[in-house]
Design a protein around this motif. Structure first.
Motif, PDB file in Angstrom:
ATOM      1  N   LEU A  35      23.865 -32.734 -15.607  1.00  0.00           N
ATOM      2  CA  LEU A  35      24.532 -33.401 -14.493  1.00  0.00           C
ATOM      3  C   LEU A  35      25.394 -34.579 -14.946  1.00  0.00           C
ATOM      4  CD1 LEU A  35      21.700 -33.464 -11.797  1.00  0.00           C
ATOM      5  CD2 LEU A  35      23.520 -31.777 -12.120  1.00  0.00           C
ATOM      6  N   GLU A  36      25.479 -34.809 -16.256  1.00  0.00           N
ATOM      7  CA  GLU A  36      26.228 -35.952 -16.781  1.00  0.00           C
ATOM      8  C   GLU A  36      27.670 -36.010 -16.271  1.00  0.00           C
ATOM      9  OE1 GLU A  36      28.951 -38.119 -19.197  1.00  0.00           O
ATOM     10  OE2 GLU A  36      28.789 -35.953 -19.336  1.00  0.00           O
ATOM     11  N   PRO A  37      28.409 -34.882 -16.207  1.00  0.00           N
ATOM     12  CA  PRO A  37      29.780 -34.977 -15.701  1.00  0.00           C
ATOM     13  C   PRO A  37      29.848 -35.517 -14.272  1.00  0.00           C
ATOM     14  CG  PRO A  37      29.439 -32.857 -16.765  1.00  0.00           C
ATOM     15  CD  PRO A  37      28.093 -33.534 -16.659  1.00  0.00           C
ATOM     16  N   LEU A  38      28.855 -35.224 -13.489  1.00  0.00           N
ATOM     17  CA  LEU A  38      28.802 -35.712 -12.107  1.00  0.00           C
ATOM     18  C   LEU A  38      28.311 -37.154 -12.044  1.00  0.00           C
ATOM     19  CD1 LEU A  38      28.955 -35.065  -9.041  1.00  0.00           C
ATOM     20  CD2 LEU A  38      26.570 -34.363  -9.215  1.00  0.00           C
ATOM     21  N   LEU A  39      27.243 -37.449 -12.757  1.00  0.00           N
ATOM     22  CA  LEU A  39      26.640 -38.778 -12.692  1.00  0.00           C
ATOM     23  C   LEU A  39      27.495 -39.848 -13.357  1.00  0.00           C
ATOM     24  CD1 LEU A  39      22.937 -37.794 -13.391  1.00  0.00           C
ATOM     25  CD2 LEU A  39      23.972 -38.372 -11.187  1.00  0.00           C
ATOM     26  N   LEU A  57      36.304 -31.954 -12.094  1.00  0.00           N
ATOM     27  CA  LEU A  57      35.261 -31.248 -12.830  1.00  0.00           C
ATOM     28  C   LEU A  57      35.626 -29.775 -12.855  1.00  0.00           C
ATOM     29  CD1 LEU A  57      31.988 -32.962 -11.576  1.00  0.00           C
ATOM     30  CD2 LEU A  57      33.414 -33.528 -13.538  1.00  0.00           C
ATOM     31  N   SER A  58      35.688 -29.217 -14.020  1.00  0.00           N
ATOM     32  CA  SER A  58      36.117 -27.833 -14.212  1.00  0.00           C
ATOM     33  C   SER A  58      35.091 -26.857 -13.639  1.00  0.00           C
ATOM     34  CB  SER A  58      36.297 -27.552 -15.698  1.00  0.00           C
ATOM     35  OG  SER A  58      35.032 -27.526 -16.334  1.00  0.00           O
ATOM     36  N   PRO A  59      35.526 -25.622 -13.389  1.00  0.00           N
ATOM     37  CA  PRO A  59      34.552 -24.604 -12.983  1.00  0.00           C
ATOM     38  C   PRO A  59      33.426 -24.451 -14.004  1.00  0.00           C
ATOM     39  CG  PRO A  59      36.771 -23.815 -12.560  1.00  0.00           C
ATOM     40  CD  PRO A  59      36.904 -25.113 -13.329  1.00  0.00           C
ATOM     41  N   PHE A  60      33.727 -24.638 -15.303  1.00  0.00           N
ATOM     42  CA  PHE A  60      32.672 -24.571 -16.323  1.00  0.00           C
ATOM     43  C   PHE A  60      31.625 -25.653 -16.091  1.00  0.00           C
ATOM     44  CE2 PHE A  60      30.809 -25.992 -20.322  1.00  0.00           C
ATOM     45  CZ  PHE A  60      30.181 -24.828 -20.707  1.00  0.00           C
ATOM     46  N   SER A  61      32.063 -26.883 -15.805  1.00  0.00           N
ATOM     47  CA  SER A  61      31.110 -27.961 -15.505  1.00  0.00           C
ATOM     48  C   SER A  61      30.273 -27.606 -14.286  1.00  0.00           C
ATOM     49  CB  SER A  61      31.844 -29.279 -15.254  1.00  0.00           C
ATOM     50  OG  SER A  61      32.467 -29.746 -16.416  1.00  0.00           O
ATOM     51  N   CYS A  62      30.916 -26.999 -13.292  1.00  0.00           N
ATOM     52  CA  CYS A  62      30.206 -26.625 -12.067  1.00  0.00           C
ATOM     53  C   CYS A  62      29.142 -25.567 -12.328  1.00  0.00           C
ATOM     54  CB  CYS A  62      31.194 -26.124 -11.013  1.00  0.00           C
ATOM     55  SG  CYS A  62      32.295 -27.415 -10.371  1.00  0.00           S
ATOM     56  N   VAL A  63      29.478 -24.562 -13.156  1.00  0.00           N
ATOM     57  CA  VAL A  63      28.524 -23.493 -13.429  1.00  0.00           C
ATOM     58  C   VAL A  63      27.308 -24.026 -14.185  1.00  0.00           C
ATOM     59  CG1 VAL A  63      29.421 -22.597 -15.628  1.00  0.00           C
ATOM     60  CG2 VAL A  63      28.360 -21.040 -14.010  1.00  0.00           C
ATOM     61  N   VAL A  64      27.520 -25.044 -14.995  1.00  0.00           N
ATOM     62  CA  VAL A  64      26.415 -25.635 -15.747  1.00  0.00           C
ATOM     63  C   VAL A  64      25.541 -26.501 -14.839  1.00  0.00           C
ATOM     64  CG1 VAL A  64      25.886 -27.241 -17.623  1.00  0.00           C
ATOM     65  CG2 VAL A  64      27.670 -25.537 -17.926  1.00  0.00           C
ATOM     66  N   MET A  65      26.165 -27.206 -13.892  1.00  0.00           N
ATOM     67  CA  MET A  65      25.424 -28.142 -13.038  1.00  0.00           C
ATOM     68  C   MET A  65      24.666 -27.470 -11.897  1.00  0.00           C
ATOM     69  SD  MET A  65      27.943 -31.440 -12.623  1.00  0.00           S
ATOM     70  CE  MET A  65      29.104 -30.527 -11.631  1.00  0.00           C
ATOM     71  N   SER A  68      38.661 -26.277  -9.693  1.00  0.00           N
ATOM     72  CA  SER A  68      38.015 -27.520 -10.125  1.00  0.00           C
ATOM     73  C   SER A  68      37.505 -28.287  -8.917  1.00  0.00           C
ATOM     74  CB  SER A  68      39.006 -28.390 -10.901  1.00  0.00           C
ATOM     75  OG  SER A  68      39.380 -27.732 -12.083  1.00  0.00           O
ATOM     76  N   LEU A  69      36.467 -29.087  -9.150  1.00  0.00           N
ATOM     77  CA  LEU A  69      35.920 -29.973  -8.128  1.00  0.00           C
ATOM     78  C   LEU A  69      36.719 -31.266  -8.176  1.00  0.00           C
ATOM     79  CD1 LEU A  69      33.744 -30.734  -6.062  1.00  0.00           C
ATOM     80  CD2 LEU A  69      32.256 -31.330  -7.968  1.00  0.00           C
ATOM     81  N   LEU A  70      37.390 -31.576  -7.065  1.00  0.00           N
ATOM     82  CA  LEU A  70      38.240 -32.757  -6.979  1.00  0.00           C
ATOM     83  C   LEU A  70      37.490 -33.907  -6.330  1.00  0.00           C
ATOM     84  CD1 LEU A  70      41.456 -31.068  -5.529  1.00  0.00           C
ATOM     85  CD2 LEU A  70      40.925 -31.481  -7.925  1.00  0.00           C
TER      86      LEU A  70
END
Length: 99
Positions: free
Chosen positions: A30-34, A44-52, A95-97
């Motif tokens: 969750l580091e990209p979000l936090l 946040l890229s779709p890759f970041s989203c799939v990981v989170m 991407s998550l904006l």
């Protein structure tokens, strides 16, 4: 703040949130979000989203098992809405904006 606590650290201790602890000391998917500012910042890229997403779902599931606290119930609802947005981004491969 509650997501950070679920990952085992206090967000207030982190650099950029009032503390001096660098984000490099914390390991979570969750580091990209936090570590993201509330407004602006990189998408946040779709890759970041799939990981989170699996971790967001796991945390809300853990919280739901002890949902007798009204404040925790509110956090569950908010985290579920966030998971829905992340899932939507994944389905559309967008991407998550942060606005």
């Amino acid at each position: 703040m509650c997501l950070a606590q679920a990952e085992g650290f206090d967000l207030d201790e982190m650099w950029g949130f009032g503390g001096d602890r660098p984000s490099s000391e914390v390991s979570t998917v969750l580091e990209p979000l936090l570590d993201h500012p509330d407004v602006g910042g990189d998408d946040l890229s779709p890759f970041s989203c799939v990981v989170m997403l699996p971790r967001l779902e796991a945390i809300t599931g853990e919280w739901a098992q002890r949902s007798d606290d009204p404040l925790l119930h509110q956090h569950i609802e908010e985290a579920c809405r966030l998971a829905d947005v992340v899932r939507f981004c994944l389905e559309g491969q967008v991407s998550l904006l942060f606005c």
